[in-house]
Design a protein around this motif. Structure first.
Motif, PDB file in Angstrom:
ATOM      1  N   PHE A 151       0.830  -1.211   0.000  1.00  0.00           N
ATOM      2  CA  PHE A 151       0.000   0.000   0.000  1.00  0.00           C
ATOM      3  C   PHE A 151       0.865   1.263   0.000  1.00  0.00           C
ATOM      4  CE2 PHE A 151      -3.968  -2.062   2.119  1.00  0.00           C
ATOM      5  CZ  PHE A 151      -4.178  -2.775   0.949  1.00  0.00           C
ATOM      6  N   LEU A 152       1.938   1.237   0.793  1.00  0.00           N
ATOM      7  CA  LEU A 152       2.833   2.390   0.855  1.00  0.00           C
ATOM      8  C   LEU A 152       3.410   2.715  -0.525  1.00  0.00           C
ATOM      9  CD1 LEU A 152       5.036   2.236   4.108  1.00  0.00           C
ATOM     10  CD2 LEU A 152       3.668   4.140   3.263  1.00  0.00           C
ATOM     11  N   TYR A 153       3.898   1.678  -1.182  1.00  0.00           N
ATOM     12  CA  TYR A 153       4.527   1.885  -2.488  1.00  0.00           C
ATOM     13  C   TYR A 153       3.495   2.335  -3.532  1.00  0.00           C
ATOM     14  CZ  TYR A 153       7.164   1.004  -6.751  1.00  0.00           C
ATOM     15  OH  TYR A 153       7.781   1.149  -7.964  1.00  0.00           O
ATOM     16  N   LEU A 154       2.312   1.676  -3.508  1.00  0.00           N
ATOM     17  CA  LEU A 154       1.314   1.937  -4.542  1.00  0.00           C
ATOM     18  C   LEU A 154       0.601   3.280  -4.334  1.00  0.00           C
ATOM     19  CD1 LEU A 154      -0.149   0.779  -7.010  1.00  0.00           C
ATOM     20  CD2 LEU A 154      -1.768  -0.319  -5.459  1.00  0.00           C
ATOM     21  N   PHE A 155       0.042   3.481  -3.114  1.00  0.00           N
ATOM     22  CA  PHE A 155      -0.831   4.643  -2.899  1.00  0.00           C
ATOM     23  C   PHE A 155      -0.089   5.882  -2.388  1.00  0.00           C
ATOM     24  CE2 PHE A 155      -3.721   0.959  -2.281  1.00  0.00           C
ATOM     25  CZ  PHE A 155      -4.545   1.208  -3.362  1.00  0.00           C
ATOM     26  N   SER A 156       1.074   5.689  -1.777  1.00  0.00           N
ATOM     27  CA  SER A 156       1.797   6.852  -1.244  1.00  0.00           C
ATOM     28  C   SER A 156       2.929   7.291  -2.167  1.00  0.00           C
ATOM     29  CB  SER A 156       2.354   6.529   0.155  1.00  0.00           C
ATOM     30  OG  SER A 156       1.312   6.283   1.058  1.00  0.00           O
ATOM     31  N   VAL A 157       3.740   6.312  -2.637  1.00  0.00           N
ATOM     32  CA  VAL A 157       4.905   6.663  -3.445  1.00  0.00           C
ATOM     33  C   VAL A 157       4.512   6.887  -4.905  1.00  0.00           C
ATOM     34  CG1 VAL A 157       7.174   5.898  -4.223  1.00  0.00           C
ATOM     35  CG2 VAL A 157       6.423   5.407  -1.879  1.00  0.00           C
ATOM     36  N   MET A 158       3.793   5.915  -5.486  1.00  0.00           N
ATOM     37  CA  MET A 158       3.474   6.020  -6.918  1.00  0.00           C
ATOM     38  C   MET A 158       2.344   7.004  -7.184  1.00  0.00           C
ATOM     39  SD  MET A 158       3.814   2.125  -8.372  1.00  0.00           S
ATOM     40  CE  MET A 158       3.427   2.708 -10.019  1.00  0.00           C
ATOM     41  N   LEU A 159       1.206   6.863  -6.475  1.00  0.00           N
ATOM     42  CA  LEU A 159       0.040   7.698  -6.742  1.00  0.00           C
ATOM     43  C   LEU A 159      -0.010   8.969  -5.903  1.00  0.00           C
ATOM     44  CD1 LEU A 159      -2.619   4.832  -7.008  1.00  0.00           C
ATOM     45  CD2 LEU A 159      -1.452   6.028  -8.867  1.00  0.00           C
ATOM     46  N   ASP A 160       0.728   8.994  -4.810  1.00  0.00           N
ATOM     47  CA  ASP A 160       0.787  10.172  -3.923  1.00  0.00           C
ATOM     48  C   ASP A 160      -0.592  10.552  -3.387  1.00  0.00           C
ATOM     49  OD1 ASP A 160       2.131  12.127  -2.528  1.00  0.00           O
ATOM     50  OD2 ASP A 160       1.965  13.619  -4.119  1.00  0.00           O
ATOM     51  N   TRP A 161      -1.410   9.543  -3.076  1.00  0.00           N
ATOM     52  CA  TRP A 161      -2.735   9.799  -2.526  1.00  0.00           C
ATOM     53  C   TRP A 161      -2.700   9.961  -1.003  1.00  0.00           C
ATOM     54  CZ3 TRP A 161      -6.196   5.677  -5.454  1.00  0.00           C
ATOM     55  CH2 TRP A 161      -6.279   6.058  -6.800  1.00  0.00           C
ATOM     56  N   PHE A 162      -1.818   9.256  -0.358  1.00  0.00           N
ATOM     57  CA  PHE A 162      -1.770   9.262   1.110  1.00  0.00           C
ATOM     58  C   PHE A 162      -0.358   9.632   1.568  1.00  0.00           C
ATOM     59  CE2 PHE A 162      -5.178   6.327   0.029  1.00  0.00           C
ATOM     60  CZ  PHE A 162      -6.186   6.715   0.889  1.00  0.00           C
ATOM     61  N   PRO A 163      -0.236  10.188   2.798  1.00  0.00           N
ATOM     62  CA  PRO A 163       1.100  10.471   3.348  1.00  0.00           C
ATOM     63  C   PRO A 163       1.873   9.178   3.590  1.00  0.00           C
ATOM     64  CG  PRO A 163      -0.614  10.867   4.983  1.00  0.00           C
ATOM     65  CD  PRO A 163      -1.306  10.609   3.694  1.00  0.00           C
TER      66      PRO A 163
END
Length: 319
Positions: A151-163
């Protein structure tokens, strides 16, 4: 009332036994007891003598345990070896984060798990049922810390949706920082609730009283209310136990997302051999789990009075 007092007595007995084991951690830690309690400070003879006097190390084991238990009952767990701050103050700063994380994760799990389990139970053998069961199987099998990294890699690093990490500032910003960690915990929990809900509802739907009610022309909503009441007992029981276990299973998630909760506090305290903090966190988790089990038993007894009757019958047979 007798059922309530019996369950309350069992809960108190379990907590007393756990408190004895938790206190014994102090003696199970490797090394000299006084040197362990002095922490990183210089172990001069005067300092060791002061520690022995403060913690009454010259008294018998059970006298020390009784003195420690009295302090715990008044919220006094002693001072942190690492920081010198009262352990109760340290816990007070960390508990809100863990409670928020647990409650949000549980809300996600229940909000996803019960509706999907209900849908699967009414479509046993269909493509929808097999898809939901397959997703649940993947969710149960996937470790929460592995999901957290994905989740960290997908939603935070790649998509920048979450901190990526931390708690943020202000209420809503903090809640936003907890969404991704909560989802990482909720996936496995929701999968377990799906399986329990599917099994419970499917069993009740196939009962004779449901077919009889259907043949008598009773409305679908009223019939659903009848079998959902019976199916709710295992769902509530398992959900309550899951909620309690969530509180004590946040260590890896809090460490992964750098959240300042009691899970990360426990991991740091074990690393630095801060025994009073480890004792306090362990005792706190035990109290939460035992209290949750007690409340689940009461809820199950309210929904199914036969449980109280069965308990009394067992007591009569035992006497």
């Amino acid at each position: 009332m007798r059922y309530l007092l019996t369950r309350l007595g069992q809960a108190v007995g379990v907590l007393l036994a756990l408190s004895f084991l938790v206190f014994s951690l102090l003696y199970l830690a490797p090394g000299d007891l006084a040197k362990n309690l002095i922490g990183t400070r210089k172990a001069t003879p005067e300092a060791l003598a002061a520690i022995s006097q403060k913690y009454h190390l010259d008294e018998p084991f059970f006298a020390q345990y009784w003195r420690w238990l009295q302090g715990v009952l008044h919220g006094d767990f002693g001072d942190s070896i690492r920081s010198g701050v009262p352990v109760a103050d340290v816990l007070g700063q960390r508990i809100p984060v863990t409670i928020s994380l647990t409650v949000i994760a549980f809300a996600f799990a229940v909000g996803i798990g019960i509706p999907l389990g209900f849908i699967a139970a009414h479509r046993i053998g269909s493509l929808t049922d097999r898809t939901i069961v397959g997703v649940a199987l993947v969710g149960v099998s996937a470790p929460s810390f592995a999901l957290a990294l994905v989740f960290l890699y997908l939603f935070s690093v790649m998509l920048d949706w979450f901190p990526v990490y931390g708690m943020g500032d202000g209420f809503w910003d903090q809640m936003w920082h907890l969404v991704l960690p909560s989802l990482a915990i909720a996936v496995g929990t929701a999968a377990m609730i799906i399986k329990v809900t599917r099994t419970s509802v499917a069993r009740e739907v196939g009962q004779d009283y449901v077919m009889f009610a259907t043949s008598r022309g009773i409305g679908r909503q009223r019939i659903a209310g009848l079998y959902m009441k019976n199916a709710a007992i295992p769902i509530i029981t398992s959900s309550g136990l899951i909620l309690a276990s969530l509180f004590g299973s946040t260590v890896l998630i809090e460490t992964t997302f750098a959240l300042p909760g009691i899970g990360q506090l426990l991991a740091d305290s074990i690393t630095f051999k801060d025994v009073p903090v480890v004792q306090a966190v362990t005792m706190l988790v035990a109290v939460v789990i035992v209290t949750a089990m007690f409340l689940v038993d009461l809820a199950a007894a309210v929904l199914n009075p036969a449980l109280r009757t069965h308990s009394r019958s067992q007591e009569v047979i035992a006497s």
